[in-house]
Design an enzyme around this catalytic site. Structure first.
Site, PDB file in Angstrom:
ATOM      1  N   SER A 142     -26.014  -2.788  -2.177  1.00 17.76           N
ATOM      2  CA  SER A 142     -26.127  -2.230  -3.544  1.00 17.76           C
ATOM      3  C   SER A 142     -25.246  -1.333  -3.847  1.00 17.76           C
ATOM      4  O   SER A 142     -24.031  -1.619  -3.816  1.00 17.76           O
ATOM      5  CB  SER A 142     -27.821  -1.691  -3.547  1.00 17.76           C
ATOM      6  OG  SER A 142     -28.096  -1.237  -5.009  1.00 17.76           O
ATOM      7  N   ASP A 166     -25.882  -7.687  -2.497  1.00 16.23           N
ATOM      8  CA  ASP A 166     -26.137  -7.575  -3.701  1.00 16.23           C
ATOM      9  C   ASP A 166     -25.667  -6.400  -4.475  1.00 16.23           C
ATOM     10  O   ASP A 166     -26.532  -5.443  -4.815  1.00 16.23           O
ATOM     11  CB  ASP A 166     -27.649  -7.654  -4.020  1.00 16.23           C
ATOM     12  CG  ASP A 166     -28.300  -8.301  -5.240  1.00 16.23           C
ATOM     13  OD1 ASP A 166     -27.502  -9.082  -5.635  1.00 16.23           O
ATOM     14  OD2 ASP A 166     -29.270  -7.807  -5.567  1.00 16.23           O
ATOM     15  N   HIS A 236     -33.728  -8.203  -4.769  1.00 16.02           N
ATOM     16  CA  HIS A 236     -32.422  -7.266  -4.519  1.00 16.02           C
ATOM     17  C   HIS A 236     -32.329  -7.209  -2.829  1.00 16.02           C
ATOM     18  O   HIS A 236     -31.238  -7.293  -2.477  1.00 16.02           O
ATOM     19  CB  HIS A 236     -32.503  -5.893  -5.311  1.00 16.02           C
ATOM     20  CG  HIS A 236     -31.541  -5.065  -5.031  1.00 16.02           C
ATOM     21  ND1 HIS A 236     -30.299  -5.503  -5.445  1.00 16.02           N
ATOM     22  CD2 HIS A 236     -31.159  -3.638  -5.068  1.00 16.02           C
ATOM     23  CE1 HIS A 236     -29.369  -4.674  -5.468  1.00 16.02           C
ATOM     24  NE2 HIS A 236     -30.019  -3.324  -5.055  1.00 16.02           N
TER      25      HIS A 236
END
Length: 435
Positions: A142, A166, A236
């Site tokens: 992330s 991601d 996610h």
């Protein structure tokens, strides 16, 4: 309490929701793990790498993302252990939880630059002490993906590899390359997109960009807000669990280059000729074996589908059906394969399929597991036409070709498929000269 060489083990900073509300001051901690202490972190000084950090070995940095509740990631310790089992190396956990645990996401984003600067300085110290930047692999989750990119840019793209799991979307979508992860940040950049319509990014960011299940809704993740927090984070986080499974190498997932997910699902992107005998790239940790080809071919999207839980990998086949019914039939197909002790199923229902007389329909059949020796098969046709009774699909030829490996295709000729009726048969080697 764990003890390593007479010293208490250092662990990831454990905060709670209270800290996230009141806020904390950024403090970047570097925890070293090796095969000698795979379950016991050693807190390192930023100015002088300790003797346990063997700079002749490769080094992997794991960089987490936004932690709104302040708790340690539950996937972190297993990933460290699996990386060390896979390769004798240094694994460094970048613990910036005191900069990531805050309900104010925008403040956390501002902390990413300072975290990157801290990490860049440490890696430069490593280089001064003999480490090769080419032997460094950064795995960023992330916001950690963009931190990896900032570090890589500061080091002029000399880092060996960056893996973005991601990469965070909010505050980074539409930004220029210098403000996010991009292919120039390392010698090889591989990126996984699993939540591109919410917390992740849609646009390609690396030399290869993987889009499991199209890059948005992941199999097995909840689809309604009634599921609570899992509704917001499951897609996610799936990037982490997919990558972590690739470390175990229990099975391989091939990914196919394609312009769109729709084309991939329609079996229009099954050609892997650009990669020669290697075939299409394997998703995950092992994709670095395709590095030279991927850098040469340039930035592109690669697709694959997964099961809804581990093991996530599917086995890919191309299913070709030549129909000979008088009228066009519309519907869906389910196909099963059986061996003595195994069975596998592929459901092809991403859209209504069109079966016209003497027209070959190409389909992507993705089975939930691998069946090594196919002894029998079954096919079920589900008509999507509801106004006429007794729908039948007459099949002149059914051909099933595995996309990985060189297995000979399997065929069956002259089948009559009645709506919702499962037909079981023994496949035979295809008579390729007939078509």
């Amino acid at each position: 309490m764990w003890v390593y060489k007479g010293q208490a083990c250092d662990t990831f900073t454990d905060l709670d929701f209270h800290h996230a509300i009141v806020g904390t001051t950024l403090d970047v901690r570097l925890l070293l793990y090796t095969r000698a202490n795979s379950s016991c972190g050693r807190l390192m000084s930023h100015s002088a790498p300790p003797p346990e950090l063997n700079l002749t070995r490769p080094t992997t940095f794991i960089i987490h993302g936004f932690r709104p509740t302040g708790s340690p990631p539950n996937w972190l310790e297993p990933m460290v252990v699996e990386l060390l089992e896979l390769r004798d190396s240094n694994v460094v956990v970048v613990d910036w939880n005191r900069g990531a645990a805050n309900i104010d996401y925008f403040r956390v984003v501002r902390n990413t630059r300072a975290t990157a600067n801290n990490l860049t300085a440490f890696i430069r110290t490593m280089e001064e002490n003999g480490a090769s930047l080419a032997s460094i692999h950064m795995i960023g989750i992330s916001l950690g993906a963009h931190i990896s990119g900032f570090v890589g840019a500061d080091l002029n793209g000399a880092i060996g590899r960056i893996t973005g799991l991601d990469a965070a979307g909010p505050m980074f979508a539409g930004k220029p390359p210098e403000d996010r992860l991009d292919p120039t940040d390392a010698q090889f950049v591989d990126v996984i997109h699993t939540d591109m319509d919410a917390l992740g990014l849609r646009e390609p960011l690396g030399h290869i960009d993987f889009y499991p299940n199209g890059g948005a809704d992941q199999q097995g993740c909840p689809r309604t807000i009634l599921s609570g927090s899992a509704y917001f984070k499951c897609d996610h986080q799936r990037s982490v669990y997919l990558f972590k499974e690739s470390l175990r190498r229990t099975c391989e997932t091939r990914a196919f280059p394609c312009a769109t997910y729709a084309d991939f699902m329609d079996a229009r992107c099954t050609d892997c000729a650009d990669f020669g005998a290697q075939g299409c790239p394997v998703f995950g940790y092992g994709v670095v074996a395709w590095k030279d080809s991927l850098v040469r071919l340039g930035q592109s999207k690669y697709f694959f589908n997964t099961n809804n839980k581990s093991p996530y990998c599917k086995t890919n086949y191309r299913l070709d059906i030549v129909a000979w019914n008088q009228e066009v039939q519309w519907g869906y197909i389910t196909i099963k394969m059986y061996s003595k002790n195994q069975s596998a199923k592929a459901t092809i229902d991403h859209k209504k399929l069109n079966f016209a007389k003497y027209t070959e329909t190409q389909l992507l059949a993705q089975f939930d597991r691998d069946v090594t020796t196919v002894e029998k098969m079954s096919v079920t046709f589900f008509s999507s036409i509801v106004l006429r009774p007794k729908h039948k699909l007459r099949v002149l030829r059914l051909r099933l070709q595995r996309l990985e490996g060189s297995d000979r295709p399997l065929c069956r000729y002259d089948l009559l498929l009645r709506d919702k009726e499962e037909i079981t048969f023994r496949p035979i080697p295809c008579e390729e000269s007939n078509f």
